[in-house]
Write a protein that holds these residues in place. Structure first.
Motif, mmCIF file in Angstrom:
data_model
loop_
_atom_site.group_PDB
_atom_site.id
_atom_site.type_symbol
_atom_site.label_atom_id
_atom_site.label_comp_id
_atom_site.label_asym_id
_atom_site.label_seq_id
_atom_site.Cartn_x
_atom_site.Cartn_y
_atom_site.Cartn_z
ATOM 1 N N GLU A 140 0.750 -1.349 0.018
ATOM 2 C CA GLU A 140 0.000 -0.137 -0.021
ATOM 3 C C GLU A 140 0.934 1.134 0.212
ATOM 4 O O GLU A 140 0.716 2.127 -0.742
ATOM 5 C CB GLU A 140 -0.807 0.011 1.198
ATOM 6 N N LEU A 141 1.989 1.181 0.922
ATOM 7 C CA LEU A 141 2.828 2.250 0.925
ATOM 8 C C LEU A 141 3.544 2.638 -0.437
ATOM 9 O O LEU A 141 3.469 3.898 -0.834
ATOM 10 C CB LEU A 141 3.904 2.025 1.678
ATOM 11 N N LEU A 142 3.867 1.529 -1.142
ATOM 12 C CA LEU A 142 4.502 1.801 -2.379
ATOM 13 C C LEU A 142 3.439 2.451 -3.416
ATOM 14 O O LEU A 142 3.786 3.226 -4.361
ATOM 15 C CB LEU A 142 5.036 0.532 -3.087
ATOM 16 N N PHE A 143 2.291 1.823 -3.465
ATOM 17 C CA PHE A 143 1.484 2.128 -4.393
ATOM 18 C C PHE A 143 1.237 3.820 -4.030
ATOM 19 O O PHE A 143 0.790 4.520 -5.032
ATOM 20 C CB PHE A 143 0.045 1.460 -4.180
ATOM 21 N N ARG A 144 0.940 3.988 -2.889
ATOM 22 C CA ARG A 144 0.675 5.347 -2.480
ATOM 23 C C ARG A 144 1.951 6.473 -2.968
ATOM 24 O O ARG A 144 1.671 7.477 -3.680
ATOM 25 C CB ARG A 144 0.592 5.666 -0.938
ATOM 26 N N THR A 145 2.995 6.312 -2.570
ATOM 27 C CA THR A 145 4.100 7.106 -2.826
ATOM 28 C C THR A 145 4.150 7.141 -4.593
ATOM 29 O O THR A 145 4.627 8.167 -4.920
ATOM 30 C CB THR A 145 5.392 6.422 -2.362
ATOM 31 N N LEU A 146 3.916 6.072 -4.967
ATOM 32 C CA LEU A 146 4.323 6.222 -6.662
ATOM 33 C C LEU A 146 3.375 6.360 -7.423
ATOM 34 O O LEU A 146 3.263 7.418 -8.451
ATOM 35 C CB LEU A 146 5.146 4.771 -7.222
ATOM 36 N N GLN A 149 -0.893 8.975 -4.741
ATOM 37 C CA GLN A 149 -1.201 10.381 -4.159
ATOM 38 C C GLN A 149 -1.088 11.398 -5.261
ATOM 39 O O GLN A 149 -1.375 12.463 -4.875
ATOM 40 C CB GLN A 149 0.057 10.476 -3.158
ATOM 41 N N HIS A 150 -0.741 10.737 -6.543
ATOM 42 C CA HIS A 150 -0.582 11.807 -7.667
ATOM 43 C C HIS A 150 -1.995 11.831 -8.449
ATOM 44 O O HIS A 150 -2.159 12.662 -9.365
ATOM 45 C CB HIS A 150 0.437 11.615 -8.572
ATOM 46 N N MET A 151 -3.116 10.919 -8.097
ATOM 47 C CA MET A 151 -4.084 10.864 -8.753
ATOM 48 C C MET A 151 -5.034 11.922 -8.162
ATOM 49 O O MET A 151 -5.110 12.172 -6.979
ATOM 50 C CB MET A 151 -4.563 9.557 -8.745
ATOM 51 N N LYS A 157 -8.178 6.206 -3.396
ATOM 52 C CA LYS A 157 -8.456 5.243 -2.438
ATOM 53 C C LYS A 157 -7.613 3.948 -2.737
ATOM 54 O O LYS A 157 -7.420 3.630 -4.010
ATOM 55 C CB LYS A 157 -9.695 5.062 -2.257
ATOM 56 N N PHE A 158 -7.030 3.199 -1.842
ATOM 57 C CA PHE A 158 -6.337 1.851 -1.951
ATOM 58 C C PHE A 158 -7.543 0.915 -1.846
ATOM 59 O O PHE A 158 -8.047 0.401 -0.812
ATOM 60 C CB PHE A 158 -5.387 1.464 -0.990
ATOM 61 N N GLU A 159 -8.220 0.467 -3.180
ATOM 62 C CA GLU A 159 -9.562 -0.033 -2.811
ATOM 63 C C GLU A 159 -9.125 -1.587 -2.770
ATOM 64 O O GLU A 159 -8.962 -2.580 -3.709
ATOM 65 C CB GLU A 159 -10.245 0.103 -4.392
ATOM 66 N N ILE A 160 -9.448 -2.162 -1.478
ATOM 67 C CA ILE A 160 -9.249 -3.637 -1.094
ATOM 68 C C ILE A 160 -10.242 -4.579 -1.989
ATOM 69 O O ILE A 160 -9.666 -5.670 -2.518
ATOM 70 C CB ILE A 160 -9.432 -3.738 0.186
ATOM 71 N N GLU A 161 -11.485 -3.783 -2.117
ATOM 72 C CA GLU A 161 -12.424 -4.842 -2.543
ATOM 73 C C GLU A 161 -12.423 -5.132 -4.032
ATOM 74 O O GLU A 161 -12.429 -6.241 -4.459
ATOM 75 C CB GLU A 161 -13.783 -4.140 -2.514
#
Lengths: 221, 222
Positions: A140-146, A149-151, A157-161
């Motif tokens: 999640e952290l990697l998705f967020r940093t890369l 957060q730029h979207m 959102k990190f959509e688990i579903e």
């Protein structure tokens, strides 16, 4: 040749030494681990953990290694014992690796399921659970940093579903029945009811026998 | 065309199955810009003409593209992660420099955190006894394996305190469990397996290349 026979016998004795708590022999624990290993390898989903057996066997290994020191290096006996230890260690590693791979692949699914189970009857050991959580949060952290957060805001959102990958429990498995089991319902266009004789072998959908695999009535092969 | 770049990104990764291609920051930035643009257009449309049917449709389409773009980027990142993860199992906790250059900084950080996570888990196995899961990758067939050194390694010490000198182009019969790791680490490690089957593809490839090179130079000298 005589020496070899002797050592093989001794090896068996080594394993048959009974454990103090409750008449469990090392041989039976090894058998349990082998069965768990095969089940884990062939089942599409993760199965309840067997960390007690793994722990017990690892202790047995270090015990055997201590004993081997007295045998002297390079002797026939110590070589055969060493080989046996290597084999057991391979089975344990392979079993745990297989579980880790499933945990990584289905991390979100497993964690959601695990949250619904109680602490006592969880499928993961506490260490595996920690690993799964750490693994997921690192992703999640990697998705967020890369990216995230730029979207635009609504898409951050990190959509688990939507990202959950589930194991295919409708995959077919080979199995052997450990005892006579009646009334297994095989899903299909018409749900069919079948009986398994003890020792008989079948190919069926995993979902039909999932519970039987978990309680040990059925062995995957 | 909307969403074309997203597909390009995924395709790029898909086309290099064995290795990790350089992190394509440029393309990702372009996609993110596209997303921002579409999002802004949508916002304007929603605020100005919310009831118009045509506007409604174009908002729908833009939103679908936004979702697709997000999915492509995440798929790209995730599949790279899986490959980086594989590296951890093959090379151990230190990445060879030729791979690090293809990774973005957060990916290198992820590798470290994964590595730590895995190490913590392996240490905790069997009541904190610890078990190295990255060794014993193949069923043990024999205690010893024959290896050939492909570079000068120097002194290699075994667990029991004995040691052996590993020189280039010498053959040794070594305990499998001791040198499995040596054989697998590609960059710094110098043995090429003859009977070890785990992960020796890389080595075989390299060997093939070496043989090719040798035969080429042989041809030339003729």
């Amino acid at each position: 040749m005589e020496e070899v026979d002797e050592v093989v016998e001794e090896n068996a004795e080594f394993l048959e030494e009974s454990d103090e708590d409750g008449g469990v022999t090392a041989q039976s624990v090894l058998q349990d681990i082998e069965n768990a290993w095969l089940n884990e390898k062939f089942a599409p989903e993760i199965l309840p953990h067997q960390s007690d057996a793994v722990e017990c066997m690892l202790q047995q290994i270090s015990h055997m290694e201590d004993n081997m020191k007295s045998l002297g290096k390079g002797s026939m006996k110590s070589l055969i014992h060493q080989m046996e230890i290597n084999r057991i260690r391979f089975i344990i590693s392979s079993y745990l690796r297989c579980r880790l791979e499933k945990i990584e692949q289905y991390a979100m699914h497993i964690l959601t399921e695990e949250a619904q189970r109680g602490r006592e009857d969880g499928y993961l050991s506490s260490d595996e659970l920690r690993f799964a959580k750490d693994y997921l949060s690192s992703i999640e952290l990697l998705f967020r940093t890369l990216a995230l957060q730029h979207m635009p805001n609504v898409l951050q959102k990190f959509e688990i579903e939507t990202m959950t990958v589930k194991p295919n429990i409708h995959a077919h498995v080979f199995l052997r029945a450990n005892k006579r089991i009646t009334g297994i319902i095989v899903p299909g266009t018409v749900d069919e009811e079948v009986d398994f004789e003890e020792g008989s072998q079948h190919i069926v959908q995993y979902s039909a026998v999932a519970d039987l695999v978990k309680n040990g009535d059925i062995q995957l092969i | 065309m909307f969403g074309r770049r997203g597909v390009e990104l995924v395709k790029e990764l898909d086309q290099s199955l064995d290795s990790i291609p350089p992190f394509n920051e440029e393309l990702i930035t372009e996609i993110l810009e596209e997303m921002q643009r579409l999002y802004n257009e949508n916002r304007i449309d929603v605020n100005t003409r919310p009831d118009d049917h045509e506007t409604y449709l174009s908002i729908k389409v833009r939103h679908a593209v936004l979702k697709r773009d997000k999915r492509c980027i995440l798929a790209y990142l995730y599949n790279r992660l899986r490959r980086i993860r594989q590296m951890r199992w093959e090379f151990g906790s230190i990445l060879p420099p030729e791979i690090t250059v293809s990774l973005s900084k957060p990916e290198v950080q992820w590798f470290d955190s994964y590595s730590k996570c895995l190490a913590t888990y392996m240490k905790s196995i069997g009541d904190n006894h610890g078990l190295n899961l990255t060794s014993d990758l193949a069923p043990p067939k024999s205690l010893f394996i024959e290896v050939k050194c492909i570079a000068d390694y120097g002194k290699f010490e075994f667990g029991d305190g004995e040691s052996v000198q590993l020189k280039k182009n010498t053959y040794h019969l070594l305990p499998r469990s001791e040198c499995e790791q040596l054989v697998r680490q590609d960059g710094c490690v110098l043995l090429s397996p003859r009977s070890l089957t785990v992960n020796c593809k890389r080595h075989c490839e390299r060997k093939d290349q070496e043989t090719k090179r040798e035969s080429l130079s042989a041809c030339r000298s003729l």
